[in-house]
Design a protein around this motif. Structure first.
Motif, PDB file in Angstrom:
ATOM      1  N   LYS A 200     101.265   6.247 -36.879  1.00 35.23           N
ATOM      2  CA  LYS A 200     100.611   7.034 -37.923  1.00 35.23           C
ATOM      3  C   LYS A 200     100.205   8.403 -37.393  1.00 35.23           C
ATOM      4  O   LYS A 200     100.327   9.421 -38.090  1.00 35.23           O
ATOM      5  CB  LYS A 200      99.398   6.279 -38.459  1.00 35.23           C
ATOM      6  CG  LYS A 200      99.745   5.033 -39.259  1.00 35.23           C
ATOM      7  CD  LYS A 200      98.486   4.300 -39.712  1.00 35.23           C
ATOM      8  CE  LYS A 200      98.834   3.035 -40.467  1.00 35.23           C
ATOM      9  NZ  LYS A 200      97.611   2.269 -40.853  1.00 35.23           N
TER      10      LYS A 200
ATOM     11  N   HIS B 144     103.399  10.515 -37.182  1.00 32.80           N
ATOM     12  CA  HIS B 144     103.825  10.979 -38.509  1.00 32.80           C
ATOM     13  C   HIS B 144     102.918  12.112 -39.000  1.00 32.80           C
ATOM     14  O   HIS B 144     103.398  13.095 -39.581  1.00 32.80           O
ATOM     15  CB  HIS B 144     103.806   9.819 -39.510  1.00 32.80           C
ATOM     16  CG  HIS B 144     104.835   8.764 -39.235  1.00 32.80           C
ATOM     17  ND1 HIS B 144     106.107   9.062 -38.780  1.00 32.80           N
ATOM     18  CD2 HIS B 144     104.788   7.416 -39.362  1.00 32.80           C
ATOM     19  CE1 HIS B 144     106.793   7.942 -38.631  1.00 32.80           C
ATOM     20  NE2 HIS B 144     106.023   6.921 -38.984  1.00 32.80           N
ATOM     21  N   ALA B 145     101.593  11.961 -38.764  1.00 31.42           N
ATOM     22  CA  ALA B 145     100.660  13.008 -39.192  1.00 31.42           C
ATOM     23  C   ALA B 145     100.893  14.298 -38.409  1.00 31.42           C
ATOM     24  O   ALA B 145     100.844  15.398 -38.982  1.00 31.42           O
ATOM     25  CB  ALA B 145      99.222  12.522 -39.015  1.00 31.42           C
ATOM     26  N   GLU B 146     101.166  14.187 -37.107  1.00 32.85           N
ATOM     27  CA  GLU B 146     101.459  15.380 -36.310  1.00 32.85           C
ATOM     28  C   GLU B 146     102.715  16.082 -36.809  1.00 32.85           C
ATOM     29  O   GLU B 146     102.787  17.320 -36.838  1.00 32.85           O
ATOM     30  CB  GLU B 146     101.619  14.988 -34.842  1.00 32.85           C
ATOM     31  CG  GLU B 146     100.317  14.623 -34.152  1.00 32.85           C
ATOM     32  CD  GLU B 146     100.530  14.155 -32.723  1.00 32.85           C
ATOM     33  OE1 GLU B 146     101.709  14.010 -32.316  1.00 32.85           O
ATOM     34  OE2 GLU B 146      99.532  13.945 -32.008  1.00 32.85           O
TER      35      GLU B 146
ATOM     36  N   GLU C 267     103.791  16.116 -39.878  1.00 33.99           N
ATOM     37  CA  GLU C 267     103.453  16.816 -41.128  1.00 33.99           C
ATOM     38  C   GLU C 267     102.697  18.110 -40.834  1.00 33.99           C
ATOM     39  O   GLU C 267     102.896  19.123 -41.515  1.00 33.99           O
ATOM     40  CB  GLU C 267     102.620  15.896 -42.025  1.00 33.99           C
ATOM     41  CG  GLU C 267     103.421  14.722 -42.600  1.00 33.99           C
ATOM     42  CD  GLU C 267     102.681  14.044 -43.734  1.00 33.99           C
ATOM     43  OE1 GLU C 267     101.911  14.731 -44.445  1.00 33.99           O
ATOM     44  OE2 GLU C 267     102.883  12.832 -43.919  1.00 33.99           O
TER      45      GLU C 267
ATOM     46  N   ALA D 103      98.469  17.986 -45.022  1.00 37.40           N
ATOM     47  CA  ALA D 103      98.783  17.547 -43.658  1.00 37.40           C
ATOM     48  C   ALA D 103      97.515  17.438 -42.809  1.00 37.40           C
ATOM     49  O   ALA D 103      97.355  16.476 -42.040  1.00 37.40           O
ATOM     50  CB  ALA D 103      99.763  18.515 -43.017  1.00 37.40           C
TER      51      ALA D 103
ATOM     52  N   ARG E 125      95.680  14.267 -43.636  1.00 43.05           N
ATOM     53  CA  ARG E 125      96.342  13.079 -43.096  1.00 43.05           C
ATOM     54  C   ARG E 125      96.135  12.976 -41.592  1.00 43.05           C
ATOM     55  O   ARG E 125      95.980  11.886 -41.057  1.00 43.05           O
ATOM     56  CB  ARG E 125      97.831  13.120 -43.443  1.00 43.05           C
ATOM     57  CG  ARG E 125      98.121  12.903 -44.923  1.00 43.05           C
ATOM     58  CD  ARG E 125      99.600  12.657 -45.165  1.00 43.05           C
ATOM     59  NE  ARG E 125      99.877  12.448 -46.572  1.00 43.05           N
ATOM     60  CZ  ARG E 125     100.260  13.406 -47.415  1.00 43.05           C
ATOM     61  NH1 ARG E 125     100.402  14.659 -46.975  1.00 43.05           N
ATOM     62  NH2 ARG E 125     100.488  13.128 -48.685  1.00 43.05           N
ATOM     63  N   MET E 126      96.138  14.122 -40.922  1.00 47.43           N
ATOM     64  CA  MET E 126      95.899  14.106 -39.474  1.00 47.43           C
ATOM     65  C   MET E 126      94.489  13.617 -39.176  1.00 47.43           C
ATOM     66  O   MET E 126      94.271  12.805 -38.273  1.00 47.43           O
ATOM     67  CB  MET E 126      96.113  15.510 -38.913  1.00 47.43           C
ATOM     68  CG  MET E 126      96.072  15.602 -37.393  1.00 47.43           C
ATOM     69  SD  MET E 126      97.516  14.860 -36.583  1.00 47.43           S
ATOM     70  CE  MET E 126      96.731  13.604 -35.583  1.00 47.43           C
TER      71      MET E 126
ATOM     72  N   ALA F 247      94.307   9.863 -39.798  1.00 43.63           N
ATOM     73  CA  ALA F 247      94.995   9.104 -38.756  1.00 43.63           C
ATOM     74  C   ALA F 247      94.175   9.062 -37.471  1.00 43.63           C
ATOM     75  O   ALA F 247      94.078   8.024 -36.810  1.00 43.63           O
ATOM     76  CB  ALA F 247      96.371   9.702 -38.493  1.00 43.63           C
TER      77      ALA F 247
END
Length: 353
Positions: free
Chosen positions: A277, A280-282, A284, A292, A295-296, A299
């Motif tokens: 996760k 994936h966040a990095e 974005e 983004a 989400r980071m 996460a």
């Protein structure tokens, strides 16, 4: 790769290791440690503890992706005790590590014998050997094991941090899980190998076998009581170390479901999922996708919660006994103890690996 050999003429240790080694010698015991390390935290604390508190007289190290350790290991205070091989590996792989460990141990056994050492301890850079009753009971049993019991085995317990921001877990931790069903990682301890045993070899990362005991089973083992020696395992003992480790594993193994199915520990599986996760966040953030940053943040917060759930001690525990006193065993599966001789590196509180 390159090797850093122990110097032939080293000055006596100014920190007290000679006394422990001399005590071992009085029992006919001369200890060596073999270990494969990668970007360790508080590594000089680890070295000093095993020299001063266990009497280790030689360290055989395979150092992966940590060239910065060469200055420490070649310094006058360690040059006479350490033989180090430096390797550049790149990405971390969960399944290949044990093969490299076995190869390293196989290369060390004849060198340790040639150096006149009697016992070889295999531990990792996040482990300490703790002797609640002092060194004489350990040395007595090591001396008595003989070649017919080449595998002198210890149980392990697992560290719980006093706070998430702990800089040096070796010096700060006083709580350890002792119910194996609650562990994050392995439950099957570590061992000393008796170097006089013909055909001595590692049997996975936790045991040794000899030519006479290659069939396995317990016939070739001496199990040390927990009151004599246990392994204190500080696995993923800082959030930063956990994050680095599992991001590397997630990059290597990706989202493959067959990988998760082969990983035996719930903590490892959950950590890999959390690290994916984060990756994936990095990604974005790099692509500047909408939301983004949010989400980071989510996460990262989720990762901190996961690590803290597994790694931070519960509140309200009784105080630990002082060093040298009997550990306090609590019914909820936690032992409180104070390993003597664990001090941070001089003038350095932050990780020194």
């Amino acid at each position: 790769s390159r090797r850093l050999a122990a110097s032939a003429a080293a000055a006596p240790s100014p920190m007290g290791g000679d006394a422990a080694a001399a005590l071992g010698a009085s029992f006919g015991v001369s200890l060596a440690v073999v270990s494969m390390i990668k970007q360790p935290a508080n590594f000089e604390t680890w070295l000093r503890y095993h020299r001063d508190s266990l009497g280790v007289t030689r360290f055989y190290l395979r150092v992966e992706d940590t060239p910065s350790l060469e200055a420490l290991l070649s310094s006058p205070r360690w040059a006479g005790l350490v033989e180090a091989e430096f390797h550049s590996r790149g990405e971390r792989d969960y399944f290949e590590q044990m093969d490299r460990q076995s190869g390293h141990i196989a290369s060390v056994i004849p060198r340790a014998r040639a150096a006149g050492l009697t016992h070889l301890l295999h531990i990792d850079d996040d482990e300490l050997v703790y002797c609640a009753a002092g060194l004489p009971p350990l040395f007595r049993l090591l001396s008595a094991a003989g070649v017919e019991r080449p595998n002198v085995h210890m149980q392990n317990v697992e560290a719980l941090l006093p706070a998430p921001d702990c800089d040096n877990p070796f010096a700060a931790v006083r709580s350890f899980r002792h119910f194996p069903t609650q562990y994050c990682s392995y439950t099957n301890g570590k061992s000393f190998g008796v170097l006089a045993a013909a055909g001595l070899r590692s049997h996975g990362p936790h045991h040794f076998r000899s030519a006479a005991t290659c069939g396995g089973g317990g016939a070739g083992s001496l199990d040390l009581p927990a009151g004599v020696a246990v392994v204190l395992h500080y696995e993923s003992a800082t959030y930063a170390k956990w994050r680095t480790k599992y991001l590397e594993l997630a990059r290597r193994h990706g989202d493959a479901p067959e990988v998760l199915s082969r990983v035996p520990f719930a903590f490892y599986r959950q950590s890999l999922s959390s690290a994916r996760k984060l990756l994936h966040a990095e990604a974005e953030v790099r692509l500047r996708t909408p939301a983004a940053a949010e989400r980071m943040r989510a996460a990262e917060e989720g990762a901190v919660r996961l690590w803290s759930k597994w790694k931070v001690e519960p509140e309200g525990l009784p105080p630990p006994p002082p060093p040298g006193e009997t550990p306090l065993v609590l019914p909820q599966g936690i032992t409180r103890l104070s390993p003597g001789g664990v001090t941070a590196s001089p003038g350095r509180a932050a990780p020194d690996g």
